[in-house]
Design an enzyme around this catalytic site. Structure first.
Site, short mmCIF file in Angstrom:
data_model
loop_
_atom_site.label_atom_id
_atom_site.label_comp_id
_atom_site.label_asym_id
_atom_site.label_seq_id
_atom_site.Cartn_x
_atom_site.Cartn_y
_atom_site.Cartn_z
N GLU A 47 0.87 -1.20 0.00
CA GLU A 47 0.00 0.00 0.00
C GLU A 47 0.90 1.24 0.00
O GLU A 47 1.96 1.23 0.62
CB GLU A 47 -0.84 -0.02 1.29
CG GLU A 47 -1.67 1.24 1.54
CD GLU A 47 -2.24 1.29 2.98
OE1 GLU A 47 -1.58 0.77 3.92
OE2 GLU A 47 -3.33 1.84 3.16
N ASN A 110 -6.99 6.27 -1.66
CA ASN A 110 -5.90 5.33 -1.37
C ASN A 110 -6.13 4.15 -2.30
O ASN A 110 -7.03 3.34 -2.08
CB ASN A 110 -5.97 4.92 0.11
CG ASN A 110 -4.80 4.07 0.54
OD1 ASN A 110 -4.10 3.49 -0.29
ND2 ASN A 110 -4.58 3.98 1.84
N LYS A 127 -9.54 2.16 -1.80
CA LYS A 127 -9.75 1.62 -0.44
C LYS A 127 -11.09 2.05 0.14
O LYS A 127 -11.42 3.24 0.16
CB LYS A 127 -8.60 2.08 0.45
CG LYS A 127 -8.57 1.49 1.85
CD LYS A 127 -7.26 1.91 2.53
CE LYS A 127 -7.08 1.37 3.91
NZ LYS A 127 -5.77 1.77 4.48
N GLU A 146 -5.93 8.82 7.96
CA GLU A 146 -6.45 8.40 6.64
C GLU A 146 -7.82 9.00 6.34
O GLU A 146 -8.12 9.34 5.20
CB GLU A 146 -6.52 6.87 6.55
CG GLU A 146 -5.16 6.24 6.32
CD GLU A 146 -5.26 4.82 5.81
OE1 GLU A 146 -5.87 4.59 4.76
OE2 GLU A 146 -4.71 3.93 6.49
N CYS A 172 -4.87 -2.90 2.94
CA CYS A 172 -4.57 -2.83 4.37
C CYS A 172 -5.77 -3.10 5.28
O CYS A 172 -6.19 -4.22 5.44
CB CYS A 172 -3.91 -1.50 4.70
SG CYS A 172 -3.10 -1.58 6.33
N ASN A 197 0.26 -1.09 5.36
CA ASN A 197 1.18 -0.35 6.23
C ASN A 197 0.55 -0.41 7.62
O ASN A 197 -0.41 0.34 7.89
CB ASN A 197 1.25 1.14 5.86
CG ASN A 197 2.06 1.44 4.61
OD1 ASN A 197 3.22 1.80 4.66
ND2 ASN A 197 1.40 1.33 3.47
N1 CDT Z 1 -2.93 1.47 6.53
C1 CDT Z 1 -3.87 0.89 7.31
O1 CDT Z 1 -5.01 0.69 6.89
N2 CDT Z 1 -3.48 0.56 8.55
C2 CDT Z 1 -4.38 0.00 9.52
C3 CDT Z 1 -3.99 0.42 10.88
C4 CDT Z 1 -5.00 1.26 11.44
S1 CDT Z 1 -4.60 1.78 13.04
C5 CDT Z 1 -5.61 3.12 13.20
C6 CDT Z 1 -4.42 -1.52 9.50
O2 CDT Z 1 -5.53 -2.07 9.53
O3 CDT Z 1 -3.39 -2.16 9.54
#
Ligand code: CDT
Length: 312
Positions: A47, A110, A127, A146, A172, A197
């Site tokens: 991502e 995203n 996303k 985000e 993600c 990420n």
């Molecule tokens: N990038 C991403 O979606 N990261 C989320 C972490 C969110 S923590 C507020 C994940 O689900 O890994």
């Protein structure tokens, strides 16, 4: 046509804030060459693979925000990646921040794309499940903005035929939601490509580090098994300007088993020769949707968001 395809999860180590897109693209090209040498035909990058994970920073200047986004794909800076992949006959998944400007309306997504071995973009995903919050939260240990920088994706969860196989994408946080996989499962998905990420830290509550990795794999393994599909999950990992992110990139079989997994938090390629028929027996037995699903009892899933327990 052979029903095998060798795929590679091309994990990226950290991309520091000051590191340019050009350096990220060069690193991806090195991983692509390694994938080619090992016979892989499809490479999954993370991502937001071109930059640091910028949603951890509060940015207020609109021009500065837009500077993290791509206005076109391929762009001048990503063209060499497209060229290398085409030259080698390799398809790839790439996650990036997309600035869309249609009919004078600007949207920020995203996004991810699937690029076919002939260099053409055959699929785009935006996303849907955006995590985090919109406003800066001074009491939080970590910011995850985000919801501030991205619009909710407007393309749903489509699937595409690539290499003659049915492939879908998500990004993600989407991987934590059963609905993500089931919507693609209902379109016969055979392989889900996803980049992530995931910070080691939480905003408001501490969790032991092992739980982060457990939940990462648990959600992808459950999605794979319950829809009898391969899942390829690729992390951007390591410490970006002091902010740690988990690795654990992996390839998961339709049985729910992890068949290959990254060992480091650096640039690392993990690959596996996937038998695309492996999910067939599950799709014909335990997860024969046509025979076993009971949609008359599922209406609530698509008609309400929050949970409503009965009165005490
Ligand atoms: N990038 C991403 O979606 N990261 C989320 C972490 C969110 S923590 C507020 C994940 O689900 O890994």
């Amino acid at each position: 046509m052979t029903r095998h395809i060798k795929v590679a999860a091309a994990q990226l180590g950290p991309i520091q804030k000051a590191e340019g897109r050009q350096s990220a693209v060069s690193r991806m090209i090195e991983l692509l060459k390694e994938a080619d040498a090992g016979g892989a035909k499809l490479v999954v990058f993370p991502e937001l693979a071109l930059t640091t994970f910028f949603p951890r920073y509060l940015i207020e200047d609109p021009d500065e925000i837009d500077s993290w986004f791509e206005r076109e794909m391929p762009s001048a800076v990503t063209q060499p990646l497209f060229d290398q992949a085409k030259q080698r006959g390799i398809g790839f998944y790439l996650g990036y921040a997309e600035l869309d400007n249609k009919n004078g309306e600007t949207k920020h997504y995203n996004s991810s794309i699937i690029v076919a071995p002939d260099g053409n973009i055959v699929g785009k995903y935006r996303k849907v499940h955006l995590p985090g919050h919109k406003d800066y939260e001074p009491d939080y240990k970590y910011q995850h903005l985000e919801k501030r920088y991205f619009d909710v994706g407007n393309l749903g969860f489509p699937v595409w035929r690539v290499f003659g196989r049915v492939m879908g994408m998500c990004i993600c946080n989407d991987r934590r939601w059963a609905e993500t996989y089931r919507v693609m499962g209902l379109q016969g998905v055979e392989m889900v490509l996803l980049g992530y990420n995931t910070p080691w830290g939480n905003a408001t509550h501490d969790e032991p580090m092992h739980l982060k990795m457990f939940h990462n794999h648990l959600s992808m393994q459950a999605g794979a098994y319950q829809n009898a599909t391969w899942v390829v999950g690729t992390a951007k990992a390591g410490y970006e300007d002091g902010n740690g992110m988990i690795g654990g990139s992996c390839i998961i079989a339709p049985t729910g088993e992890i068949v290959a997994q990254a060992l480091t938090e650096e640039d690392e390629l993990v690959s596996y020769d996937c038998d695309m028929d492996l999910g067939k027996y599950l799709k014909q037995t335990t997860y024969d949707f046509e025979r076993h699903r009971r949609i008359e009892h599922y209406g609530i899933i698509a008609s309400q968001t929050g949970a409503t327990p009965p009165p005490e």
